[in-house]
Scaffold this active site. Structure first.
Site, mmCIF file in Angstrom:
data_model
loop_
_atom_site.group_PDB
_atom_site.id
_atom_site.type_symbol
_atom_site.label_atom_id
_atom_site.label_comp_id
_atom_site.label_asym_id
_atom_site.label_seq_id
_atom_site.Cartn_x
_atom_site.Cartn_y
_atom_site.Cartn_z
ATOM 1 N N ARG A 152 0.843 -1.194 0.000
ATOM 2 C CA ARG A 152 0.000 0.000 0.000
ATOM 3 C C ARG A 152 0.878 1.243 0.000
ATOM 4 O O ARG A 152 1.994 1.235 0.504
ATOM 5 C CB ARG A 152 -0.903 0.017 1.232
ATOM 6 C CG ARG A 152 -2.094 -0.939 1.143
ATOM 7 C CD ARG A 152 -3.004 -0.842 2.350
ATOM 8 N NE ARG A 152 -2.348 -1.302 3.548
ATOM 9 C CZ ARG A 152 -1.775 -0.532 4.473
ATOM 10 N NH1 ARG A 152 -1.828 0.793 4.364
ATOM 11 N NH2 ARG A 152 -1.184 -1.046 5.522
ATOM 12 N N LYS A 185 -9.676 -2.402 1.628
ATOM 13 C CA LYS A 185 -9.419 -1.256 2.495
ATOM 14 C C LYS A 185 -10.174 0.000 2.029
ATOM 15 O O LYS A 185 -10.661 0.783 2.843
ATOM 16 C CB LYS A 185 -7.909 -0.982 2.590
ATOM 17 C CG LYS A 185 -7.111 -2.113 3.246
ATOM 18 C CD LYS A 185 -7.734 -2.543 4.517
ATOM 19 C CE LYS A 185 -6.929 -3.350 5.509
ATOM 20 N NZ LYS A 185 -5.911 -4.285 5.180
ATOM 21 N N HIS A 242 -10.619 -2.353 11.361
ATOM 22 C CA HIS A 242 -9.527 -3.203 10.869
ATOM 23 C C HIS A 242 -9.308 -4.331 11.889
ATOM 24 O O HIS A 242 -8.323 -4.354 12.608
ATOM 25 C CB HIS A 242 -8.265 -2.340 10.723
ATOM 26 C CG HIS A 242 -7.137 -2.997 9.992
ATOM 27 N ND1 HIS A 242 -5.830 -2.575 10.127
ATOM 28 C CD2 HIS A 242 -7.105 -4.024 9.101
ATOM 29 C CE1 HIS A 242 -5.046 -3.332 9.363
ATOM 30 N NE2 HIS A 242 -5.787 -4.207 8.738
ATOM 31 N N CYS A 249 0.668 -7.459 11.831
ATOM 32 C CA CYS A 249 0.921 -7.584 13.269
ATOM 33 C C CYS A 249 0.149 -8.746 13.888
ATOM 34 O O CYS A 249 -0.032 -8.794 15.104
ATOM 35 C CB CYS A 249 0.605 -6.275 13.983
ATOM 36 S SG CYS A 249 1.808 -4.986 13.608
ATOM 37 N N TYR A 266 -1.235 -3.527 -6.984
ATOM 38 C CA TYR A 266 -1.077 -4.221 -5.704
ATOM 39 C C TYR A 266 -2.386 -4.293 -4.917
ATOM 40 O O TYR A 266 -3.101 -3.296 -4.788
ATOM 41 C CB TYR A 266 0.005 -3.550 -4.827
ATOM 42 C CG TYR A 266 -0.042 -4.085 -3.412
ATOM 43 C CD1 TYR A 266 0.464 -5.354 -3.122
ATOM 44 C CD2 TYR A 266 -0.671 -3.390 -2.379
ATOM 45 C CE1 TYR A 266 0.354 -5.900 -1.852
ATOM 46 C CE2 TYR A 266 -0.782 -3.920 -1.102
ATOM 47 C CZ TYR A 266 -0.263 -5.175 -0.843
ATOM 48 O OH TYR A 266 -0.389 -5.716 0.403
ATOM 49 N N ASP A 279 -9.398 -9.729 8.852
ATOM 50 C CA ASP A 279 -8.870 -8.386 8.557
ATOM 51 C C ASP A 279 -9.863 -7.259 8.808
ATOM 52 O O ASP A 279 -9.460 -6.181 9.202
ATOM 53 C CB ASP A 279 -8.400 -8.337 7.092
ATOM 54 C CG ASP A 279 -7.449 -7.177 6.816
ATOM 55 O OD1 ASP A 279 -6.467 -7.031 7.567
ATOM 56 O OD2 ASP A 279 -7.695 -6.414 5.858
ATOM 57 N N ARG A 327 1.985 -12.169 -0.646
ATOM 58 C CA ARG A 327 0.663 -12.505 -0.097
ATOM 59 C C ARG A 327 0.053 -13.713 -0.793
ATOM 60 O O ARG A 327 0.407 -14.055 -1.923
ATOM 61 C CB ARG A 327 -0.283 -11.310 -0.295
ATOM 62 C CG ARG A 327 0.186 -10.026 0.400
ATOM 63 C CD ARG A 327 -0.678 -9.662 1.549
ATOM 64 N NE ARG A 327 -0.116 -8.621 2.393
ATOM 65 C CZ ARG A 327 -0.649 -8.271 3.564
ATOM 66 N NH1 ARG A 327 -1.735 -8.860 4.001
ATOM 67 N NH2 ARG A 327 -0.096 -7.339 4.307
ATOM 68 N N SER A 383 -1.362 -3.549 10.283
ATOM 69 C CA SER A 383 -1.000 -4.449 9.188
ATOM 70 C C SER A 383 0.232 -5.273 9.545
ATOM 71 O O SER A 383 1.208 -4.734 10.077
ATOM 72 C CB SER A 383 -0.735 -3.638 7.925
ATOM 73 O OG SER A 383 -1.882 -2.885 7.619
HETATM 74 P P1 GTP Z 1 -2.399 -7.752 7.418
HETATM 75 O O1 GTP Z 1 -2.922 -8.786 6.480
HETATM 76 O O2 GTP Z 1 -1.319 -6.920 6.808
HETATM 77 O O3 GTP Z 1 -3.471 -6.893 7.987
HETATM 78 O O4 GTP Z 1 -1.595 -8.537 8.589
HETATM 79 P P2 GTP Z 1 -2.073 -9.386 9.863
HETATM 80 O O5 GTP Z 1 -2.368 -8.464 10.988
HETATM 81 O O6 GTP Z 1 -3.120 -10.351 9.477
HETATM 82 O O7 GTP Z 1 -0.720 -10.174 10.270
HETATM 83 P P3 GTP Z 1 -0.343 -11.713 10.136
HETATM 84 O O8 GTP Z 1 -1.176 -12.590 11.003
HETATM 85 O O9 GTP Z 1 -0.253 -12.053 8.702
HETATM 86 O O10 GTP Z 1 1.118 -11.720 10.763
HETATM 87 C C1 GTP Z 1 2.157 -10.905 10.255
HETATM 88 C C2 GTP Z 1 3.491 -11.365 10.756
HETATM 89 O O11 GTP Z 1 3.511 -11.408 12.180
HETATM 90 C C3 GTP Z 1 3.864 -12.763 10.275
HETATM 91 O O12 GTP Z 1 5.217 -12.767 9.882
HETATM 92 C C4 GTP Z 1 3.664 -13.621 11.487
HETATM 93 O O13 GTP Z 1 4.510 -14.741 11.484
HETATM 94 C C5 GTP Z 1 3.955 -12.679 12.655
HETATM 95 N N1 GTP Z 1 3.184 -13.035 13.863
HETATM 96 C C6 GTP Z 1 1.857 -13.264 13.939
HETATM 97 N N2 GTP Z 1 1.480 -13.617 15.189
HETATM 98 C C7 GTP Z 1 2.616 -13.625 15.932
HETATM 99 C C8 GTP Z 1 2.889 -13.897 17.310
HETATM 100 O O14 GTP Z 1 2.014 -14.235 18.117
HETATM 101 N N3 GTP Z 1 4.198 -13.758 17.715
HETATM 102 C C9 GTP Z 1 5.178 -13.392 16.852
HETATM 103 N N4 GTP Z 1 6.417 -13.272 17.320
HETATM 104 N N5 GTP Z 1 4.951 -13.128 15.533
HETATM 105 C C10 GTP Z 1 3.693 -13.228 15.085
HETATM 106 C C1 SPV Z 2 -2.985 -4.540 5.263
HETATM 107 O O1 SPV Z 2 -2.016 -3.937 4.787
HETATM 108 O O2 SPV Z 2 -3.503 -4.242 6.371
HETATM 109 C C2 SPV Z 2 -3.567 -5.682 4.531
HETATM 110 C C3 SPV Z 2 -3.140 -5.895 3.167
HETATM 111 O O3 SPV Z 2 -4.435 -6.362 5.053
HETATM 112 S S1 SPV Z 2 -3.845 -4.730 2.086
HETATM 113 O O4 SPV Z 2 -5.000 -5.338 1.458
HETATM 114 O O5 SPV Z 2 -2.837 -4.421 1.116
HETATM 115 O O6 SPV Z 2 -4.272 -3.563 2.821
HETATM 116 MN MN MN Z 3 -4.937 -5.622 7.103
#
Ligand code: GTP
Ligand code: SPV
Ligand code: MN
Length: 591
Positions: free
Chosen positions: A73, A210, A230, A254, A201, A281, A374, A252
């Site tokens: 983004r 979003k 979110h 996290c 993207y 999400d 992704r 994002s």
């Molecule tokens: P968006 O799709 O961007 O909104 O991201 P998201 O909030 O869904 O994050 P996602 O669950 O994909 O995790 C992102 C990163 O954080 C990955 O590399 C995970 O491995 C890492 N991660 C997720 N949960 C944990 C956790 O409990 N501990 C640690 N250390 N890392 C984590």
């Molecule tokens: C984020 O960045 O929080 C995502 C991926 O979930 S995107 O759809 O690119 O916003």
């Molecule tokens: Mn997101």
């Protein structure tokens, strides 16, 4: 119009205008049929936009590599084009609507010459449900059509549900030359319109996500008295088979997808605990007839972060990607025509191409997959998808959890004293930036409710709306918590094991919601007694270590005060007095 799938006058008029503007060679009305999608997949492969993967190992799966300058983004080029600048507020970029329309029309004029206009009708939320909102996206990208077919409920049934209504969100996407200097993601809340140019993207071009479900929908929610957030939504089923629903907002990359699909540790599994994924999400939340807060995931698939996803961290996410999935910017294993990314397993392929399409074998130390690579996978693929996934009423929320990526300061978990204090806790959230957006990674920034890049109006008004929702909910208001899985030790290692073991924290949260666990009152809110977090079966982690991450270090929190004050100052007289008062209480507690 020829072959039109609707007679809705507002739809036809708008499309005719956009046809005149973009001048496509062909027009294709997307009906959502498998036949039509299959033809588009074949066409995408013939142009190189897609590569078909191993049909035996990854049936129905495709690889897409984006342009090198188009991998995340672009917050700096994302605009809220409200009539008044003040309505966009200090946290958004603003452009006057007249100026933005003129600029974008100049870029879009003739942009579909030699190309096809795809007309995508889609629903955010189950078609016909009280949560559902409809949109039409025009695009010149097959990748967008196929991704929207996974991420939304897409197809001609949307026209039937819409009828002759004018209540739908307009979306125009033009790939153009993927020129970063001319990339704009613009939102016109007063017209329910989104225009996105010069990107391919996900977050910039899958306009249901979003752009609509957060930036436009947050405006609608404010007007209509609901919340567009979110947030992931999960159901935690306990030993007795009772399911408690939790919504959680993390910025994002996290941990939302990971928490939403959590596999409980063995000792919990034995007792029958289970986590059901409703969404990973986005959550739309309304006050139901019973006065409680009900949540619906408006999406139909996962656009998840690939790196870090493996059979140990998130098996259900990995399983979700084993069929009918589109992978973007991952490693292409040429030996068996499959995909790979960092930490998928310990065997990076030897004969492979990286996300740039270059020969790659990991020996030079470079990453093969882009950090923001992704997968786009259907929600129905997920083994733990909730039985309530398509429920028109949504699910009742007992707890709201905020969280960020903080090496220090924020404890593993704490609970707010009440709703308004919880809104304060959400409003002062801070987190380290990630690869999900362009720019520096690892910089701590304020990201209230994980909505900094997604709130489509003045953030001060948004805080006020949250406080208003709390008033309406009264006794029925969910309890509000904050978590931080990312505290590090002196060597920079994560202290808390995270992932499945996060259930241990969720269990405390649920017990608090049931008035079934004690807590210690601190300057920032209620923190668990270490003894109340179940550590059974956890190897190499003891209660003393747990105490270090439950600790509220007053010195570190005092160091936050200036940052909060500076952030709050941006909102001027739009900052609700309630939050000002909560801030004063925090400062007083830290004395
Ligand atoms: P968006 O799709 O961007 O909104 O991201 P998201 O909030 O869904 O994050 P996602 O669950 O994909 O995790 C992102 C990163 O954080 C990955 O590399 C995970 O491995 C890492 N991660 C997720 N949960 C944990 C956790 O409990 N501990 C640690 N250390 N890392 C984590
Ligand atoms: C984020 O960045 O929080 C995502 C991926 O979930 S995107 O759809 O690119 O916003
Ligand atoms: Mn997101």
């Amino acid at each position: 119009m020829k072959n039109a799938l609707t007679t809705n006058p507002s739809v036809l008029k708008w499309i005719e205008e956009k046809v005149a503007l973009t001048q496509p060679d062909n027009i294709l009305w997307i009906d959502g049929s498998e036949e039509q999608l299959e033809a588009l997949r074949a066409e995408g492969c013939s142009t190189g936009e897609l590569q078909k993967l191993n049909e035996e190992k990854l049936p129905g799966c495709y690889l897409h590599l984006s342009a090198l300058n188009d991998v995340a983004r672009v917050e700096g080029r994302t605009f809220i084009c409200s009539e008044k600048e003040e309505d966009a507020g200090p946290t958004n970029h603003w452009m006057a609507p007249d100026k933005a329309y003129a600029l974008l029309e100049n870029i879009a004029r003739g942009a579909y010459k030699g190309r096809t206009m795809y007309i995508i009708p889609y629903s955010m939320g189950p078609v016909g449900s009280p949560f559902a909102k409809y949109g039409i996206e025009l695009t010149d990208s097959i990748y967008v059509v196929l991704s929207m077919a996974i991420m939304t409920r897409m197809g001609k049934e949307v026209y039937a549900a819409l009828g002759d209504s004018n209540d739908w969100v307009r979306g125009l996407h033009c790939k153009c030359d993927i020129d970063e200097e001319k990339r704009y993601i613009c939102h016109f809340p007063q017209d329910n319109t989104i225009i996105s140019v010069n990107s391919g993207y996900g977050g910039n071009v899958l306009l249901g996500k979003k752009c609509f479900a957060l930036r436009i929908a947050s405006n609608l929610g404010r007007q209509e008295g609901w919340l567009a957030e979110h947030m992931l939504i999960l159901g935690l089923e306990n030993t007795e088979g009772k399911t408690t629903y939790i919504a959680a907002a993390f910025p994002s990359a996290c941990g939302k997808t990971n928490l939403a699909m959590l596999i409980p540790p063995e000792i919990y599994r034995e007792k029958g605990y289970k986590v059901w994924c409703v969404g990973d999400d986005i959550a739309w939340m309304r006050i139901g007839a019973d006065g409680r807060l009900w949540a619906c995931n408006p999406e139909n698939g996962f656009f998840g972060v690939a790196p870090g996803t493996n059979m140990k961290s998130n098996p259900d996410a990995l399983i979700s990607t084993q069929k009918n999935t589109i992978f973007t910017n991952v490693v292409h294993n040429l030996d068996d025509n499959t995909v790979w990314w960092e930490s998928m397993d310990k065997n990076p392929p030897k004969n492979a191409e990286n996300w740039k399409g270059e020969k790659w074998d990991c020996t030079d130390g470079s990453k093969g997959a882009h950090p923001n690579s992704r997968f786009t996978a259907p929600a129905k693929n997920c083994p733990c998808v909730s039985s309530e996934f398509d429920s028109p009423a949504g699910v009742p929320i007992s707890a709201i959890v905020f969280g960020g990526r903080r090496a220090k300061t924020a404890p593993l978990v704490y609970q707010s004293r009440d709703w308004n204090h919880g809104v304060f806790v959400g409003s002062i959230m801070a987190s380290e930036t990630t690869a999900a957006a362009t720019g520096a990674v690892g910089v701590v920034r304020r990201d209230p409710m994980a909505m900094l890049p997604f709130c489509g109006y003045h953030m001060g008004d948004y805080f006020a709306h949250w406080i208003e929702m709390g008033k309406k909910l009264g006794e029925n208001a969910p309890k509000i918590f904050n978590v931080n899985w990312f505290r590090t030790d002196d060597e920079g290692n994560f202290v808390w094991p995270g992932f499945g073991d996060n259930l241990r924290v969720l269990e405390w949260i649920v017990r608090r919601c049931e008035n079934n666990a004690d807590a210690k009152e601190t300057a920032i809110g209620y923190v668990p007694f270490a003894e109340d977090i179940n550590l059974d079966g956890l190897k190499d982690f003891d209660i003393e270590t747990l105490k270090t991450i439950l600790e509220v270090d007053k010195d570190l929190w005092r160091a936050e005060i200036d940052g909060i004050a500076e952030f709050y100052a941006k909102f001027g007289n739009k900052l609700p007095a309630t939050l000002e008062a909560e801030f004063a209480t925090l400062k007083n507690n830290l004395k």
